[in-house]
Design a protein around this motif. Sequence first.
Motif: not given
Length: 172
Positions: A2-12
């Motif tokens: 979940n941490r990786i997904l949230s990081l990618l979502l914030s980057l986008v």
Amino acid sequence: MNRILSLLLSLVLLIGSSCASSSASSTSRSGGNDTGKATAVKEDLSVYRPKYEVPEANATAARVEPTSHNNEQVAVLMDTVASVNKNIKYAQGYRILAYNGSERQTVMNLRKSIISRVPNEKDYLTYNQPNFRLMVGDFFNRVEAQQVLNQISDLVPNAQIVQDKINIRKSY
């Protein structure tokens, strides 16, 4: 995970918001046009362009006459080249190989029929025991040879174009 997904979502979201802010600022620079179309900014650059004086139409420039005339030297060189070219009798070119075989009567009949078909072309009949060889024409390029070959192809279906030393016709 979940941490990786949230990081990618914030980057986008960060990349998307940066693009959106630049496009909003470009429309505000273009004059605040609400239709969404960006218009070109018009600036007057004529103050930065260099200015040149235009000469008057009736003022004529002084004509410069040539001082060294090389016409005589060029004429001498051209005469030298012409005299050298008159001595050249042969060149690399193409001929049509019409017959290569040992039957004398066949080559003589073929020679007569080729001469009647293309009277302007010279024929070369050589005998190197036991073979006769009939060649036709003196052509500088392959296209000229192909045109004559097309005229005699029904007489000699196996004729072919070969490279050979040709005679240069002198017309003077």
